[in-house]
Write an enzyme that holds these catalytic residues in place. Structure first.
Site, PDB file in Angstrom:
ATOM      1  N   CYS A  89       0.000   3.465   3.297  1.00 34.54           N
ATOM      2  CA  CYS A  89       0.202   3.405   4.646  1.00 34.54           C
ATOM      3  C   CYS A  89       1.654   2.585   5.310  1.00 34.54           C
ATOM      4  O   CYS A  89       2.452   2.454   5.434  1.00 34.54           O
ATOM      5  CB  CYS A  89      -0.598   1.340   5.540  1.00 34.54           C
ATOM      6  SG  CYS A  89      -2.007   2.605   4.748  1.00 34.54           S
ATOM      7  N   LYS A 115       0.677  -5.788   2.042  1.00 31.27           N
ATOM      8  CA  LYS A 115      -0.699  -6.182   1.700  1.00 31.27           C
ATOM      9  C   LYS A 115      -0.925  -7.493   2.028  1.00 31.27           C
ATOM     10  O   LYS A 115      -0.440  -8.127   1.713  1.00 31.27           O
ATOM     11  CB  LYS A 115      -1.567  -5.875   0.636  1.00 31.27           C
ATOM     12  CG  LYS A 115      -1.619  -4.022   0.661  1.00 31.27           C
ATOM     13  CD  LYS A 115      -2.824  -3.596  -0.640  1.00 31.27           C
ATOM     14  CE  LYS A 115      -3.122  -2.558  -0.585  1.00 31.27           C
ATOM     15  NZ  LYS A 115      -3.404  -2.471  -2.071  1.00 31.27           N
ATOM     16  N   HIS A 147      -6.758  -0.880   0.620  1.00 29.47           N
ATOM     17  CA  HIS A 147      -7.050  -0.072   1.788  1.00 29.47           C
ATOM     18  C   HIS A 147      -8.291   1.129   1.316  1.00 29.47           C
ATOM     19  O   HIS A 147      -8.479   1.247  -0.103  1.00 29.47           O
ATOM     20  CB  HIS A 147      -5.659   1.001   0.839  1.00 29.47           C
ATOM     21  CG  HIS A 147      -5.535   2.281   1.328  1.00 29.47           C
ATOM     22  ND1 HIS A 147      -4.714   2.931   3.100  1.00 29.47           N
ATOM     23  CD2 HIS A 147      -6.423   3.841   1.570  1.00 29.47           C
ATOM     24  CE1 HIS A 147      -5.214   3.477   2.565  1.00 29.47           C
ATOM     25  NE2 HIS A 147      -5.792   4.812   2.679  1.00 29.47           N
ATOM     26  N   HIS A 192     -16.574  -1.135   2.276  1.00 32.57           N
ATOM     27  CA  HIS A 192     -17.704   0.665   2.801  1.00 32.57           C
ATOM     28  C   HIS A 192     -18.646   1.258   2.751  1.00 32.57           C
ATOM     29  O   HIS A 192     -19.178   1.162   2.521  1.00 32.57           O
ATOM     30  CB  HIS A 192     -16.202   1.794   3.049  1.00 32.57           C
ATOM     31  CG  HIS A 192     -16.997   2.717   4.266  1.00 32.57           C
ATOM     32  ND1 HIS A 192     -15.705   2.630   4.977  1.00 32.57           N
ATOM     33  CD2 HIS A 192     -17.121   4.072   3.887  1.00 32.57           C
ATOM     34  CE1 HIS A 192     -15.349   4.030   5.722  1.00 32.57           C
ATOM     35  NE2 HIS A 192     -17.344   4.911   5.000  1.00 32.57           N
ATOM     36  N   CYS A 193     -19.531   1.000   4.029  1.00 31.51           N
ATOM     37  CA  CYS A 193     -20.614   0.774   4.317  1.00 31.51           C
ATOM     38  C   CYS A 193     -20.552   2.069   5.022  1.00 31.51           C
ATOM     39  O   CYS A 193     -20.829   2.478   6.179  1.00 31.51           O
ATOM     40  CB  CYS A 193     -21.356  -0.766   5.339  1.00 31.51           C
ATOM     41  SG  CYS A 193     -22.721  -0.515   5.530  1.00 31.51           S
ATOM     42  N   CYS A 238     -16.657   0.462   7.340  1.00 36.53           N
ATOM     43  CA  CYS A 238     -15.819  -0.743   6.702  1.00 36.53           C
ATOM     44  C   CYS A 238     -16.084  -1.982   7.575  1.00 36.53           C
ATOM     45  O   CYS A 238     -16.011  -2.586   8.295  1.00 36.53           O
ATOM     46  CB  CYS A 238     -14.112  -0.730   6.753  1.00 36.53           C
ATOM     47  SG  CYS A 238     -13.786   0.203   5.227  1.00 36.53           S
ATOM     48  N   CYS A 253       0.841  -1.286  -0.023  1.00 35.59           N
ATOM     49  CA  CYS A 253       0.081   0.274   0.521  1.00 35.59           C
ATOM     50  C   CYS A 253       0.615   1.731   0.382  1.00 35.59           C
ATOM     51  O   CYS A 253       1.627   1.224   0.608  1.00 35.59           O
ATOM     52  CB  CYS A 253      -0.751  -0.204   1.180  1.00 35.59           C
ATOM     53  SG  CYS A 253      -2.051   1.636   0.932  1.00 35.59           S
TER      54      CYS A 253
END
Length: 400
Positions: free
Chosen positions: A158, A162, A168, A182-183, A189, A155
């Site tokens: 970050c 991974k 990410h 992502h909600c 997430c 990533c």
């Protein structure tokens, strides 16, 4: 010029700075600022909307339906109590509040439980330390997802390698283990540690909405048949029935999709990646996944090992979210891969022998053409005297 963070300091792991040659972006060793919960009020509005919707449907169902069946307060008539109606009111009230309570617990746990992130200060996941060299050459044994170049995925935000199924999230500003999506409705997430709570949230939401639709139809009919029903009661009863029906259709379709993903051992992101067309225009298909453990195995991965706790918001699946390869998945993958290799090798051998025999019988030159990414390679053979000598050297012949 290197980018600066909020404090004006150059270099932030997650933004990177152009160093070295070739204009490559090399992230530095500074920590990425992580998102703290509930610090952006505007993004908490969808959660508030969900809570208000749940509260509204509960009020309509409890006051305008359950209280009427139980014949409480103003719903009590002058005559004797209808025991059959009261009995229906008792069991419907119990079932409704049981599903609603589990729905609320799952919703709260989906919000508060962190989906999981890559461990901090672990050399095996650190991409670049301060000296700009790789902090670890160790590669996990079960690691499956690599770049096309054969290098480990990392990533750039970050500054970490991974794990499998990790992605990410730019909203959460961190890498999420086994990220599904992502909600905004839970302001979080959906990942490894809270996917079960999200799955049960969909289950109890669908059950609650269907239960309201099918049981409150009696109250809607009563409002229609009784001309003395006040307009406000008729309006809110019909509104609650319509809203519950609309939500039941949407949530049921979404819950069915996540059931399909569970049986296929895929996440939403993996489904979208497999849906992307290849360069030749053909889809990738969704027939199999390298993490497939069979029907019961895939269910246990989501709902946990204890079958008696599958439908309760507890007993999360075992594992750490970093490694998803077990003996079953590796054995199945190796067996299928081995069969495919043997089958392709056998077919190529048969075609080569057939062409060679046909060339010997006819006495003519019959080259073996093997397709390799759009290039036809001419196999070794003995040309006739009037043939060009370069055909015997197995050089490339581009057709068309």
């Amino acid at each position: 010029m290197a980018e600066k963070n909020d404090k004006g300091q150059p270099g932030s792991r997650g933004h990177g700075s152009p160093t070295g040659t070739g204009g490559l972006l090399t992230p530095t060793c500074h920590e990425t600022p992580k998102r703290r919960l509930f610090v952006e009020p505007q993004k908490f509005l969808p959660v508030v909307f969900v809570i208000v919707t749940i509260a509204g449907l509960w009020a309509i169902y409890a006051v305008l339906h359950c209280a009427r069946l139980l014949q409480l307060g103003g719903w009590r008539g002058n005559g004797p109590i209808d025991e059959a109606m009261q009995l229906r009111g008792i069991w419907q009230t119990i079932v409704f509040h049981y599903c609603t309570a589990l729905l609320l617990v799952c919703h709260v746990r989906s919000i508060l439980v962190h989906p999981g992130e890559i461990p901090e200060n672990d050399p095996q996941w650190e991409y670049l330390p301060q000296d700009g060299r790789s902090g670890s050459n160790w590669v996990p044994m079960g690691l499956q997802e690599m770049k096309r170049t054969g290098m480990r995925r990392h990533c750039k935000w970050c500054g970490k390698y991974k794990p499998d199924r990790c992605h990410h999230c730019r909203v959460c500003k961190t890498c999420i283990l086994k990220m599904d999506h992502h909600c905004p409705w839970i302001y979080n997430c959906v990942g490894f540690h809270n996917y079960k709570f999200f799955f049960l949230l969909l289950l109890y939401s669908a059950l609650d909405c269907h239960f309201i639709v099918w049981t409150m139809a009696e109250s809607v009919k009563q409002c229609y048949d009784d001309p003395s029903t006040p307009f406000s009661i008729m309006f809110f009863t019909l509104f609650g029935e319509t809203l519950a029906f609309f939500l039941a259709v949407l949530v049921t379709l979404f819950f069915g999709f996540h059931n399909w993903l569970m049986f296929k051992a895929m996440t939403t992101i993996e489904f979208c990646e497999k849906s992307l067309p290849k360069k030749d225009g053909e889809g990738r298909g969704h027939e199999s996944s390298m993490y497939d453990l069979g029907c019961m195995g895939n269910i246990r991965v989501i709902l946990g090992e204890n079958i008696f706790l599958w439908f309760f918001p507890c007993s999360r699946p075992k594992g750490d979210g970093l490694n998803f390869v077990s003996e079953e998945t590796r054995l199945t993958k190796d067996m299928e891969s081995g069969k495919g290799i043997r089958r392709r090798t056998h077919q190529k051998t048969q075609r080569a022998n057939h062409r060679r025999n046909a060339g010997e019988l006819s006495g003519a030159f019959t080259p073996d053409l093997v397709e390799q990414r759009g290039t036809w390679v001419v196999g070794r053979c003995t040309p006739r005297p009037h043939e060009e000598p370069w055909l015997a050297r197995g050089e490339e012949l581009r057709l068309g």
